[in-house]
Design a protein around this motif. Sequence first.
Motif, PDB file in Angstrom:
ATOM      1  N   ASP A   5       0.820  -1.216   0.000  1.00 50.75           N
ATOM      2  CA  ASP A   5       0.000   0.000   0.000  1.00 50.75           C
ATOM      3  C   ASP A   5       0.853   1.265   0.000  1.00 50.75           C
ATOM      4  OD1 ASP A   5      -2.256  -1.561   0.019  1.00 50.75           O
ATOM      5  OD2 ASP A   5      -2.644  -1.334   2.168  1.00 50.75           O
ATOM      6  N   GLN A   6       1.924   1.281   0.781  1.00 52.81           N
ATOM      7  CA  GLN A   6       2.677   2.520   0.895  1.00 52.81           C
ATOM      8  C   GLN A   6       3.583   2.780  -0.318  1.00 52.81           C
ATOM      9  OE1 GLN A   6       5.194   2.714   4.368  1.00 52.81           O
ATOM     10  NE2 GLN A   6       6.393   0.904   3.847  1.00 52.81           N
ATOM     11  N   ASN A   7       3.708   1.776  -1.197  1.00 53.87           N
ATOM     12  CA  ASN A   7       4.489   1.962  -2.414  1.00 53.87           C
ATOM     13  C   ASN A   7       3.627   1.956  -3.680  1.00 53.87           C
ATOM     14  OD1 ASN A   7       7.500   1.912  -1.608  1.00 53.87           O
ATOM     15  ND2 ASN A   7       6.648   0.165  -0.487  1.00 53.87           N
ATOM     16  N   ALA A   8       2.324   2.074  -3.511  1.00 53.70           N
ATOM     17  CA  ALA A   8       1.404   1.914  -4.635  1.00 53.70           C
ATOM     18  C   ALA A   8       1.708   2.853  -5.801  1.00 53.70           C
ATOM     19  CB  ALA A   8      -0.035   2.112  -4.163  1.00 53.70           C
ATOM     20  N   SER A   9       2.145   4.065  -5.510  1.00 56.30           N
ATOM     21  CA  SER A   9       2.379   5.043  -6.574  1.00 56.30           C
ATOM     22  C   SER A   9       3.560   4.665  -7.472  1.00 56.30           C
ATOM     23  CB  SER A   9       2.623   6.426  -5.973  1.00 56.30           C
ATOM     24  OG  SER A   9       3.806   6.432  -5.188  1.00 56.30           O
ATOM     25  N   LEU A  10       4.430   3.759  -7.010  1.00 57.93           N
ATOM     26  CA  LEU A  10       5.607   3.360  -7.789  1.00 57.93           C
ATOM     27  C   LEU A  10       5.404   2.047  -8.538  1.00 57.93           C
ATOM     28  CD1 LEU A  10       8.494   4.124  -5.243  1.00 57.93           C
ATOM     29  CD2 LEU A  10       7.556   5.604  -7.026  1.00 57.93           C
ATOM     30  N   LEU A  11       4.271   1.389  -8.306  1.00 58.14           N
ATOM     31  CA  LEU A  11       4.045   0.061  -8.865  1.00 58.14           C
ATOM     32  C   LEU A  11       3.146   0.160 -10.091  1.00 58.14           C
ATOM     33  CD1 LEU A  11       3.438  -1.790  -5.479  1.00 58.14           C
ATOM     34  CD2 LEU A  11       5.613  -1.305  -6.634  1.00 58.14           C
ATOM     35  N   LEU A  12       3.608  -0.385 -11.216  1.00 62.28           N
ATOM     36  CA  LEU A  12       2.842  -0.289 -12.454  1.00 62.28           C
ATOM     37  C   LEU A  12       1.542  -1.068 -12.359  1.00 62.28           C
ATOM     38  CD1 LEU A  12       5.724  -0.572 -15.099  1.00 62.28           C
ATOM     39  CD2 LEU A  12       4.735   1.461 -14.019  1.00 62.28           C
ATOM     40  N   SER A  13       1.566  -2.162 -11.592  1.00 63.55           N
ATOM     41  CA  SER A  13       0.357  -2.948 -11.341  1.00 63.55           C
ATOM     42  C   SER A  13       0.382  -3.394  -9.885  1.00 63.55           C
ATOM     43  CB  SER A  13       0.320  -4.170 -12.266  1.00 63.55           C
ATOM     44  OG  SER A  13      -0.801  -4.992 -11.997  1.00 63.55           O
ATOM     45  N   PRO A  14      -0.647  -3.069  -9.100  1.00 62.12           N
ATOM     46  CA  PRO A  14      -0.621  -3.430  -7.675  1.00 62.12           C
ATOM     47  C   PRO A  14      -0.521  -4.945  -7.485  1.00 62.12           C
ATOM     48  CG  PRO A  14      -2.394  -1.878  -8.149  1.00 62.12           C
ATOM     49  CD  PRO A  14      -1.871  -2.356  -9.470  1.00 62.12           C
ATOM     50  N   PRO A  15       0.439  -5.425  -6.721  1.00 58.78           N
ATOM     51  CA  PRO A  15       0.562  -6.868  -6.504  1.00 58.78           C
ATOM     52  C   PRO A  15      -0.599  -7.427  -5.678  1.00 58.78           C
ATOM     53  CG  PRO A  15       2.605  -5.726  -5.950  1.00 58.78           C
ATOM     54  CD  PRO A  15       1.541  -4.677  -6.109  1.00 58.78           C
TER      55      PRO A  15
END
Length: 246
Positions: free
Chosen positions: A132-142
């Motif tokens: 959740d805290q890295n969502a903005s950096l992830l191309l697709s949420p795991p």
Amino acid sequence: YQRRVHGVYFFSKIGDAISLCRMTELPTYDHLHYQLPSQQSLVISCYTQLPPDEALSLVCGGEDFTGQLVWTGATMLADYICSHPETVSGKRVLELGAGAGLPGLVCAALGATAHLTDNSPTTLALLRHNVDQNASLLLSPPIVSDLDWSSPPAFPKKFDLVVASDIVYSAAGVRPMFNAVAHTLAPHGQFFLGYFPHAGSTEQNTEVLDLIHSVADGYALRSRVVFSRIDPDVQKEGHIFLFTLD
């Protein structure tokens, strides 16, 4: 490959994760910053003041805390993936024993569709927090879910790539790990394993490594070392193994 882990910053307790074990004596979670090739940084909440070898035997209310540290093997594997982003970009990736989730989050940040798994409720709570805290950096949420190596679920589609790091410290864990790999890896898929000899004698670690290669052969997984690095702090050498399913 140079370590991309940056300074550690104090972080308050994550209430849901802590309350599961009613923990009162361990240090609070810290922030570990890991720099991606884009120069942006993932933020990984984890323990950094708890010595890894102590975490191997620390149990609170039936939960161990090994999954709440970022181990040397995880950093090595993340570094390798960052140096070879084509390995994961556009792939379906499963992380076994994800713990705090560093390698899997790196995969997601580099374009993989990632599924991160663990088998500890406490660790899964921390893992979801880190996603959740890295969502903005992830191309697709795991996706984050529980996975028992001895009885892995039947996924609708198997994975192009399975990754794991520092998840076997004794011979007892080797066969269950490969059982999970065999049930989840697609034909001609690849399994990357980061291994660092944290605990036990040289003889015990040699036994584990020998069994890893023996069991891999039994599952028709061809193996080779793609990267090795000595940790100067402890003068031990870790490896990244690549297993390919024929």
